[in-house]
Design an enzyme around this catalytic site. Structure first.
Site, PDB file in Angstrom:
ATOM      1  N   GLY A  43       4.675  -3.016  -9.554  1.00 49.69           N
ATOM      2  CA  GLY A  43       3.970  -2.169  -8.668  1.00 49.69           C
ATOM      3  C   GLY A  43       4.192  -1.125  -7.794  1.00 49.69           C
ATOM      4  N   LEU A  44       3.771  -0.730  -7.036  1.00 49.18           N
ATOM      5  CA  LEU A  44       5.166   0.759  -6.586  1.00 49.18           C
ATOM      6  C   LEU A  44       6.530  -0.581  -5.522  1.00 49.18           C
ATOM      7  CD1 LEU A  44       2.401   2.128  -4.536  1.00 49.18           C
ATOM      8  CD2 LEU A  44       4.090   2.697  -6.593  1.00 49.18           C
ATOM      9  N   ALA A  45       6.079  -2.153  -5.384  1.00 54.23           N
ATOM     10  CA  ALA A  45       7.149  -2.870  -4.822  1.00 54.23           C
ATOM     11  C   ALA A  45       8.454  -1.969  -5.801  1.00 54.23           C
ATOM     12  CB  ALA A  45       6.507  -3.596  -3.697  1.00 54.23           C
ATOM     13  N   GLY A  46       7.489  -3.814  -6.869  1.00 56.00           N
ATOM     14  CA  GLY A  46       8.167  -4.070  -7.827  1.00 56.00           C
ATOM     15  C   GLY A  46       9.215  -3.229  -8.732  1.00 56.00           C
ATOM     16  N   HIS A 267     -11.754  -4.463   4.745  1.00 59.20           N
ATOM     17  CA  HIS A 267     -12.044  -3.554   5.087  1.00 59.20           C
ATOM     18  C   HIS A 267     -13.275  -3.001   5.569  1.00 59.20           C
ATOM     19  CE1 HIS A 267     -11.405   0.377   4.595  1.00 59.20           C
ATOM     20  NE2 HIS A 267     -10.165   0.706   4.051  1.00 59.20           N
ATOM     21  N   ARG A 338      -8.688  -0.991  10.517  1.00 62.60           N
ATOM     22  CA  ARG A 338      -9.958  -1.803  10.024  1.00 62.60           C
ATOM     23  C   ARG A 338     -11.235  -3.160  11.131  1.00 62.60           C
ATOM     24  NH1 ARG A 338      -6.351  -1.108   5.074  1.00 62.60           N
ATOM     25  NH2 ARG A 338      -6.951   1.638   4.782  1.00 62.60           N
ATOM     26  N   HIS A 430     -10.296  -7.698   1.686  1.00 60.99           N
ATOM     27  CA  HIS A 430      -9.067  -6.186   1.105  1.00 60.99           C
ATOM     28  C   HIS A 430      -7.678  -6.226   0.879  1.00 60.99           C
ATOM     29  CE1 HIS A 430      -7.989  -1.322   0.353  1.00 60.99           C
ATOM     30  NE2 HIS A 430      -7.188  -1.552   1.401  1.00 60.99           N
ATOM     31  N   GLU A 454       3.617  -6.638  -0.661  1.00 62.71           N
ATOM     32  CA  GLU A 454       1.998  -6.930  -0.048  1.00 62.71           C
ATOM     33  C   GLU A 454       2.257  -8.824  -0.304  1.00 62.71           C
ATOM     34  OE1 GLU A 454      -1.522  -5.594  -1.444  1.00 62.71           O
ATOM     35  OE2 GLU A 454      -2.383  -7.814  -0.125  1.00 62.71           O
ATOM     36  N   ARG A 464      -3.249  -4.168   9.432  1.00 60.97           N
ATOM     37  CA  ARG A 464      -2.390  -3.540   8.536  1.00 60.97           C
ATOM     38  C   ARG A 464      -3.227  -2.083   8.783  1.00 60.97           C
ATOM     39  NH1 ARG A 464      -3.051   0.195   4.125  1.00 60.97           N
ATOM     40  NH2 ARG A 464      -3.708  -2.076   2.630  1.00 60.97           N
TER      41      ARG A 464
HETATM   42  C1  LIG Z   1      -8.803  -0.714  -3.485  1.00 63.16           C
HETATM   43  C2  LIG Z   1      -7.357  -0.714  -2.425  1.00 63.16           C
HETATM   44  C3  LIG Z   1      -7.135   0.861  -1.923  1.00 63.16           C
HETATM   45  C4  LIG Z   1      -6.152   0.747  -1.389  1.00 63.16           C
HETATM   46  N1  LIG Z   1      -5.671   1.691  -0.886  1.00 63.16           N
HETATM   47  C5  LIG Z   1      -4.312   1.758  -0.227  1.00 63.16           C
HETATM   48  C6  LIG Z   1      -4.006   3.452   0.350  1.00 63.16           C
HETATM   49  O1  LIG Z   1      -4.503   4.607   0.057  1.00 63.16           O
HETATM   50  N2  LIG Z   1      -2.899   3.303   1.398  1.00 63.16           N
HETATM   51  C7  LIG Z   1      -2.399   2.255   1.415  1.00 63.16           C
HETATM   52  O2  LIG Z   1      -1.478   2.263   1.867  1.00 63.16           O
HETATM   53  N3  LIG Z   1      -2.719   1.619   1.034  1.00 63.16           N
HETATM   54  C8  LIG Z   1      -3.886   1.388   0.609  1.00 63.16           C
HETATM   55  N4  LIG Z   1      -4.362  -0.170  -0.344  1.00 63.16           N
HETATM   56  C9  LIG Z   1      -3.138  -1.328  -0.219  1.00 63.16           C
HETATM   57  C10 LIG Z   1      -2.742  -1.307  -1.095  1.00 63.16           C
HETATM   58  O3  LIG Z   1      -2.523  -0.896  -2.572  1.00 63.16           O
HETATM   59  C11 LIG Z   1      -1.281  -2.693  -2.203  1.00 63.16           C
HETATM   60  O4  LIG Z   1      -1.004  -3.342  -0.707  1.00 63.16           O
HETATM   61  C12 LIG Z   1       0.053  -2.290  -3.254  1.00 63.16           C
HETATM   62  O5  LIG Z   1      -0.562  -1.246  -4.009  1.00 63.16           O
HETATM   63  C13 LIG Z   1       0.299  -3.128  -3.031  1.00 63.16           C
HETATM   64  O6  LIG Z   1       1.483  -2.689  -3.725  1.00 63.16           O
HETATM   65  P1  LIG Z   1       2.745  -4.377  -4.429  1.00 63.16           P
HETATM   66  O7  LIG Z   1       3.597  -3.659  -5.819  1.00 63.16           O
HETATM   67  O8  LIG Z   1       2.561  -5.252  -3.859  1.00 63.16           O
HETATM   68  O9  LIG Z   1       1.631  -5.543  -6.067  1.00 63.16           O
HETATM   69  P2  LIG Z   1       0.839  -4.912  -6.773  1.00 63.16           P
HETATM   70  O10 LIG Z   1       0.247  -3.429  -6.672  1.00 63.16           O
HETATM   71  O11 LIG Z   1      -0.363  -5.899  -6.712  1.00 63.16           O
HETATM   72  O12 LIG Z   1       2.046  -5.873  -8.496  1.00 63.16           O
HETATM   73  C14 LIG Z   1       1.681  -6.646  -8.364  1.00 63.16           C
HETATM   74  C15 LIG Z   1       2.467  -6.868  -9.915  1.00 63.16           C
HETATM   75  O13 LIG Z   1       2.782  -8.079 -10.163  1.00 63.16           O
HETATM   76  C16 LIG Z   1       2.610  -8.497 -11.204  1.00 63.16           C
HETATM   77  N5  LIG Z   1       2.476  -9.997 -11.063  1.00 63.16           N
HETATM   78  C17 LIG Z   1       1.724 -10.552 -10.309  1.00 63.16           C
HETATM   79  N6  LIG Z   1       1.916 -11.933 -10.427  1.00 63.16           N
HETATM   80  C18 LIG Z   1       2.457 -11.872 -11.680  1.00 63.16           C
HETATM   81  C19 LIG Z   1       2.773 -13.221 -12.180  1.00 63.16           C
HETATM   82  N7  LIG Z   1       2.658 -14.402 -12.312  1.00 63.16           N
HETATM   83  N8  LIG Z   1       4.007 -12.695 -13.058  1.00 63.16           N
HETATM   84  C20 LIG Z   1       4.469 -11.528 -13.429  1.00 63.16           C
HETATM   85  N9  LIG Z   1       3.461 -10.115 -13.097  1.00 63.16           N
HETATM   86  C21 LIG Z   1       2.777 -10.948 -11.903  1.00 63.16           C
HETATM   87  C22 LIG Z   1       1.560  -7.214 -11.447  1.00 63.16           C
HETATM   88  O14 LIG Z   1       1.727  -7.902 -13.361  1.00 63.16           O
HETATM   89  C23 LIG Z   1       2.066  -6.425 -10.518  1.00 63.16           C
HETATM   90  O15 LIG Z   1       2.812  -5.130 -11.969  1.00 63.16           O
HETATM   91  C24 LIG Z   1      -5.516  -0.477  -0.817  1.00 63.16           C
HETATM   92  C25 LIG Z   1      -5.966  -1.319  -2.070  1.00 63.16           C
HETATM   93  C26 LIG Z   1      -6.793  -1.874  -2.518  1.00 63.16           C
HETATM   94  C27 LIG Z   1      -7.449  -3.659  -2.995  1.00 63.16           C
END
Ligand SMILES: Cc1cc2nc3c(=O)[nH]c(=O)nc-3n(C[C@H](O)[C@H](O)[C@H](O)COP(=O)(O)OP(=O)(O)OC[C@H]3O[C@@H](n4cnc5c(N)ncnc54)[C@H](O)[C@@H]3O)c2cc1C
Length: 667
Positions: A43-46, A267, A338, A430, A454, A464
């Site tokens: 996702g955005l972090a990884g 949320h 929120r 959320h 996250e 948050r």
């Molecule tokens: C509807 C919605 C709207 C949002 N809007 C906003 C916003 O406007 N602004 C804001 O700042 N935040 C927002 N957020 C929060 C934000 O989107 C998330 O906190 C953030 O995108 C999480 O990013 P991440 O990279 O940590 O995880 P994720 O984007 O959840 O990525 C997780 C990754 O891990 C992988 N994965 C998971 N488990 C495994 C496993 N066991 N093995 C292999 N791969 C795995 C998945 O395939 C994916 O690639 C929103 C959240 C939601 C639900």
């Protein structure tokens, strides 16, 4: 037992990150080519971490369970991303972002991390603009900003209601450059099922190829977990259906402490639940609160008539509407954080003023904004005597430009035109502020095992602020981890390749296979979803927006019972060596069933109300959360010892040297 050391650098808060970077060990470019890093989650972090680590020269293996990094849950982010650029000239600064985030989190986050987050926030925007992310621009072509809850400035950069998607495309293109160069090996459709430790250090993972079912071993010098949050422990949430806690929970069971599991964000602006067979809830972005006014009928009889379908909201006179956020919190109005907005909505609905057939909804009304924007537009166009209809038409066009895709989404789900009738919204799970405990380096309590985005317990304390998750995930991936991991890996330059035939790999692989075999061979009676829904109901009713001692004790017992039944009676159709989504879900729900219990245990132990954690026993006279800084100004980091009920609590005492601990007020 591992001792908690948050490794916060010495020095004044403003200089900590700079001084830290000046003094850490570096890995020279030739040595980076000999070092492997596993990044689980893109996702955005990884994704940002994988791209940056590969750009630096490390060999990266990246894993995601979707068919492409572009499908990570991050794509769902709608509203925007914060940065202290002060482009609006409204007095923003790194300090203000730092202050707002610590206050917004109800003083339960680590000051040094939050300040670093504010410091790097501006660079994230520059990075994304350079990648071509199409942030909204104003008439003159400069980057535009809007406001989110809990702040008095406009610092949120956005791309319509699709900010996450656009950021993810930018990040994905950065990844693709490295995939093409062979510096990132991308394993789509692979799920990490456990971590492998050798001599106490994280040295690899066991993953399942989700298409063939094959179990694979992958080794590396360090492992980064970026697998997102655990909101789906509630079954219904705004998260993607596949979002899960397995990687985070599995590493917890291997020695990584789990911090503040009870800090969850509910949320306020989600589309209300419509029935028992729903599997997902939909968010209406917080950005809508910039222009939407939240209200309920002031008179109970009006609320009842609406619930029975006998009255339309547009027929209720202005004087008979209760704009309860504006009334209770005049300083921040509809833009309170929120947790505050969610509780206020629940309070009104519990008091009988809710709308929708269920009485579990409040209105989010754009009529005033449409009129305001329409009048201004008419004046700009020289129509000084514009009719009401003309003004509304012009105003709706402005609203459509700002939030068009969100309005369209709402109409498709509810079948009502939100330009004409106020939207109905209700709080829903959320985001999770809790997660894997990490030190200042983003390293867990297991050496060589990092956690970002996250999935970690993050910088957001007990609540948050909107648009801060994307900021944190990208800060971790683009600007923090690439430095901090080098400091650790500098000690690994002579290690050489990590072999995958070590007995530690045999042992973990066997336990993974045993669990999978159990699932397909256990000819039980109930589906995985049956258990997940049951767990979700307990979590929502007893560990949700309001919690109390009695309910939490009951929840712990009920979750244990559901778990016991699950391991006896779960039915997983299909076999091991094929695409088997039920098998994937079984493993994830098994982990949620343990995490849910720790969550309730943590909520029971935290005898105060703070942020999203609202204990009914700890409330001020006017119904606000009552914090206890004397006894609870700490991060609760739980150590796994065999069962969630036997987890040991470690406390990281939080020190507030740069921000005074105050009662949080948005009045
Ligand atoms: C509807 C919605 C709207 C949002 N809007 C906003 C916003 O406007 N602004 C804001 O700042 N935040 C927002 N957020 C929060 C934000 O989107 C998330 O906190 C953030 O995108 C999480 O990013 P991440 O990279 O940590 O995880 P994720 O984007 O959840 O990525 C997780 C990754 O891990 C992988 N994965 C998971 N488990 C495994 C496993 N066991 N093995 C292999 N791969 C795995 C998945 O395939 C994916 O690639 C929103 C959240 C939601 C639900």
């Amino acid at each position: 037992m591992t001792t908690l050391n948050s490794r916060i650098p010495e020095g004044p808060i403003k200089d900590k990150w700079t001084l830290y970077k000046d003094h850490i060990d570096l890995v020279n470019p030739a040595n980076k080519r000999n070092i492997d890093i596993i990044v689980v989650g893109t996702g955005l972090a990884g994704g940002s971490a994988a791209a940056t680590l590969a750009e630096l020269g490390y060999n990266v293996k990246a894993f995601a369970y979707q068919d492409s990094p572009r499908r990570a849950h991050s794509i769902a982010a709608q509203g925007g991303i914060n940065a202290a650029k002060n482009y609006m000239g409204d007095g923003d600064s790194n300090y203000r972002l730092f202050y707002d985030t610590v206050k917004g989190g109800d003083y339960r986050s680590r000051e040094a991390n939050v300040h670093r987050l504010a410091e790097v926030s501006g660079a994230i925007i520059d990075q994304c603009v350079a990648q071509g992310v199409p942030f909204a621009r104003d008439y003159g072509g400069l980057l535009d900003n809007r406001s989110f809850g809990g702040v008095l400035v406009s610092r949120t950069f956005y791309a319509k209601g699709q900010t996450g998607q656009q950021l993810l495309l930018g990040c994905y293109s950065a990844m693709n450059r490295q995939i093409a160069r062979g510096k990132i090996e991308m394993f789509n459709r692979h799920e990490m099922l456990d971590v492998v430790k050798i001599d106490g250090k994280a040295r690899g993972i066991i993953a399942r190829d989700l298409i063939t079912g094959e179990i694979e071993r992958h080794s590396a010098h360090a492992v980064v977990i970026a697998t997102g949050g655990y909101g789906n422990v509630y079954f219904l949430s705004t998260n993607a259906m596949g979002s899960n806690a397995t990687a985070a929970w599995k590493i917890h069971k291997k020695g990584a402490y789990f911090a503040n599991p009870c800090f969850t964000q509910i949320h306020p602006t989600c589309i209300p639940r419509s029935g028992d067979y729903q599997s997902k809830l939909t968010l209406m972005s917080e950005s809508l609160r910039n222009d939407g006014r939240i209200w309920v009928p002031a008179k109970i009889e009006d609320a009842k008539a609406i619930q029975q379908g006998k009255l339309k909201p547009t027929a209720i006179a202005e004087a008979d509407r209760d704009y309860f956020l504006e009334r209770r919190y005049p300083a921040y109005g509809n833009l309170v954080p929120r947790d505050v907005a969610s509780r206020a909505a629940k309070e009104r609905c519990d008091a009988g003023h809710g709308v929708n057939a269920t009485g579990e909804a409040v209105y989010l009304d754009f009529a005033a904004a449409i009129h305001r924007y329409g009048s201004t537009k008419a004046k700009i166009q020289g129509h000084h005597n514009a009719s009401k209809e003309e003004i509304i038409k012009l105003g709706e066009a402005v609203i459509e430009e700002k939030y068009g895709n969100l309005f369209q989404m709402y109409e498709k789900i509810i079948d009502e035109n939100p330009y004409k009738t106020p939207m109905m919204i209700y709080p829903a799970t959320h985001y999770t502020m809790g997660g894997v405990w990490v030190d200042y380096n983003l390293m867990t309590t297991v050496p060589g095992l990092y956690c970002i985005g996250e999935a970690n317990f993050s910088d957001h304390g007990a609540n948050r602020l909107g648009a801060s998750a994307l900021m944190q995930g990208l800060a971790d991936g683009y600007f923090v981890l690439p430095y901090t991991i080098g400091d650790y890996l500098a000690g690994d330059i002579r290690t050489g390749k990590i072999p995958t035939d070590a007995p530690e790999f045999d042992e973990v692989e066997k336990s993974v296979k045993d669990q999978l075999e159990f699932f397909v061979n256990n000819k039980g009676t109930h589906s995985v979803d049956y258990y997940h829904k049951k767990l979700g109901l307990v979590m929502w009713n007893k560990v949700g927006m309001a919690r109390n001692e009695k309910g939490l004790k009951e929840a712990i017992k009920e979750i244990q019972d559901i778990r016991e039944d699950f391991w006896k009676n779960v039915k997983v159709p299909g076999s091991l060596n094929e695409l088997n989504p039920e098998l994937e879900k079984a493993g994830r729900v098994a982990d949620f069933l343990e995490l849910g219990e720790l969550f309730a245990k943590d909520a029971l132990e935290r005898e105060e109300s703070c942020g999203g954690h609202f204990r009914e026993e700890h409330v001020t006279e006017d119904g606000e959360a009552k914090r206890d800084d004397v006894n609870f100004a700490y991060v609760a980091a739980w150590e796994y010892t065999g069962k969630p009920s036997e987890a040991i609590l470690h406390k990281e005492q939080l020190e507030f040297k740069d921000i005074e601990l105050k009662t949080r007020s948005y009045k």
